[in-house]
Design a protein around this motif. Structure first.
Motif, PDB file in Angstrom:
ATOM      1  N   ALA A  61     -43.870  67.187 -63.767  1.00 22.09           N
ATOM      2  CA  ALA A  61     -43.403  68.488 -64.249  1.00 22.09           C
ATOM      3  C   ALA A  61     -42.519  68.317 -65.476  1.00 22.09           C
ATOM      4  N   ASP A  62     -41.617  67.352 -65.430  1.00 19.86           N
ATOM      5  CA  ASP A  62     -40.713  67.113 -66.557  1.00 19.86           C
ATOM      6  C   ASP A  62     -41.468  66.684 -67.806  1.00 19.86           C
ATOM      7  N   ALA A  63     -42.609  66.013 -67.608  1.00 18.45           N
ATOM      8  CA  ALA A  63     -43.405  65.544 -68.742  1.00 18.45           C
ATOM      9  C   ALA A  63     -44.435  66.581 -69.197  1.00 18.45           C
ATOM     10  N   GLY A  64     -44.432  67.749 -68.543  1.00 18.91           N
ATOM     11  CA  GLY A  64     -45.373  68.797 -68.907  1.00 18.91           C
ATOM     12  C   GLY A  64     -46.784  68.555 -68.429  1.00 18.91           C
ATOM     13  N   ARG A  65     -46.941  67.700 -67.412  1.00 18.50           N
ATOM     14  CA  ARG A  65     -48.277  67.361 -66.909  1.00 18.50           C
ATOM     15  C   ARG A  65     -48.601  68.020 -65.572  1.00 18.50           C
ATOM     16  N   ALA A  66     -47.785  69.010 -65.187  1.00 18.24           N
ATOM     17  CA  ALA A  66     -48.045  69.730 -63.936  1.00 18.24           C
ATOM     18  C   ALA A  66     -47.599  71.172 -64.092  1.00 18.24           C
ATOM     19  N   GLY A  67     -48.441  72.093 -63.650  1.00 20.97           N
ATOM     20  CA  GLY A  67     -48.120  73.507 -63.709  1.00 20.97           C
ATOM     21  C   GLY A  67     -47.833  74.059 -62.331  1.00 20.97           C
ATOM     22  N   GLU A  68     -47.448  75.337 -62.283  1.00 18.28           N
ATOM     23  CA  GLU A  68     -47.175  75.939 -60.976  1.00 18.28           C
ATOM     24  C   GLU A  68     -48.425  75.864 -60.102  1.00 18.28           C
ATOM     25  N   GLY A  69     -48.199  75.569 -58.854  1.00 18.95           N
ATOM     26  CA  GLY A  69     -49.312  75.466 -57.924  1.00 18.95           C
ATOM     27  C   GLY A  69     -49.910  74.085 -57.836  1.00 18.95           C
ATOM     28  N   SER A  70     -49.307  73.107 -58.523  1.00 19.46           N
ATOM     29  CA  SER A  70     -49.779  71.724 -58.393  1.00 19.46           C
ATOM     30  C   SER A  70     -49.380  71.188 -57.026  1.00 19.46           C
ATOM     31  N   VAL A  71     -50.307  70.495 -56.381  1.00 18.46           N
ATOM     32  CA  VAL A  71     -50.071  69.900 -55.066  1.00 18.46           C
ATOM     33  C   VAL A  71     -50.371  68.410 -55.167  1.00 18.46           C
ATOM     34  N   LEU A  72     -49.423  67.583 -54.753  1.00 14.33           N
ATOM     35  CA  LEU A  72     -49.622  66.128 -54.739  1.00 14.33           C
ATOM     36  C   LEU A  72     -49.476  65.644 -53.307  1.00 14.33           C
TER      37      LEU A  72
END
Length: 290
Positions: A61-72
């Motif tokens: 998220a901090d690197a801009g590689r995940a948006g809302e609704g990302s699930v890991l």
């Protein structure tokens, strides 16, 4: 086939059915079921092993590689953390270990403290439906089940800020056996008599429940009363009505009866001195049964 699905069909990484008791999650099927137009979940990524899904998703998220609704989701966590930086470990594929990224930008930040409690309600609701296990919540975010007539912790929730959003991590013991429990007070869905321990439908049920509760909360502007969240949390909270000890920052403690969860998500404790003290952070010990 995407790279993240390769382990399902690559014998060198283990067949999906190499452990019949604990088969891997089916990443492709999870994405087909959860990632759809208009849905909250935008991406579902399953990794075989990592230190912490929370740490990884915060970094994305901090690197801009995940948006809302990302699930890991991780099949195994080697450095999972609970509240107060307690370690959370379990055998590979014995539980559900995942994190989600939420960005409730239209909700006042003062109400974001309800997100871990909302997640607790959603997880308990989803597991009750899919696993048939009677679950309850220990304030603020422990999932409790009953094993042999005793209250046991089977899961926990950890929320962390990530820029303009929040990453919420969830750990649930699913098939952990008695000889694998990290501490005697721990439990699992299997030990609590779950009707199903198939992790694929369990994860789908939990994420759909979380999507439903998050949508209600957003529609109400984060108001816990208008969304029904405050009432539902109180109804499922095993801490209310109990005598508890709250270990507070600064080595201070408060003992009394837990009487309510207020509009800010704090636990209200009525002390012997007749004072009602709201607790927003601390370690809660149940001193007697409800």
């Amino acid at each position: 086939m995407t790279p993240r699905d390769a382990a399902d069909d690559n014998p060198s990484q283990g067949s999906r059915w190499s452990d019949l008791d604990r088969p891997p999650l089916n990443a492709a099927a999870l994405r087909r079921a959860l990632v759809r137009k208009g849905a909250l979940w935008s991406e579902v990524d399953v990794v075989q092993r990592t230190g912490s899904t929370n740490a990884d998703l915060v970094a994305r998220a901090d690197a801009g590689r995940a948006g809302e609704g990302s699930v890991l989701v991780a099949e195994e966590q080697t450095a999972g953390r609970g509240r107060l930086d307690r370690q959370w470990t379990a055998p590979a594929r014995s539980g559900l270990f995942f994190s989600v990224l939420l960005r409730p930008g239209e909700v006042p930040v003062a109400r974001w403290g309800w997100l871990p409690l909302l997640t607790g309600v959603a997880v308990a609701t989803g597991l009750a439906r899919a696993a048939g296990v009677d679950t309850s919540l220990k304030w603020p975010n422990d999932l409790l089940v009953t094993v042999g007539g005793e209250e046991r912790k089977a899961g926990g929730i950890l929320a962390e800020r990530a820029g303009e959003g929040v990453v919420i991590g969830v750990g649930i013991n699913v098939t952990l056996r008695a000889d694998e429990l990290p501490v005697p007070q721990a439990g699992s869905l299997a030990l609590a008599g779950a009707v199903s321990t198939d992790r694929d439908p369990l994860l789908r049920a939990v994420l759909r429940s979380l999507e439903e509760w998050y949508g209600r909360w957003l529609a109400a502007g984060g108001d816990p009363l208008a969304s029904g969240l405050q009432e539902t949390y109180a109804a499922g909270c095993a801490t209310l009505g109990r005598t508890v000890r709250a270990q507070l920052p600064g080595e201070r403690s408060v003992v009394g009866e837990a009487v309510a969860v207020d509009g800010d998500g704090r636990l209200v404790i009525a002390t012997g001195a007749g004072v009602q003290e709201p607790v927003g952070a601390g370690d809660i010990v149940h001193l007697r049964p409800a």
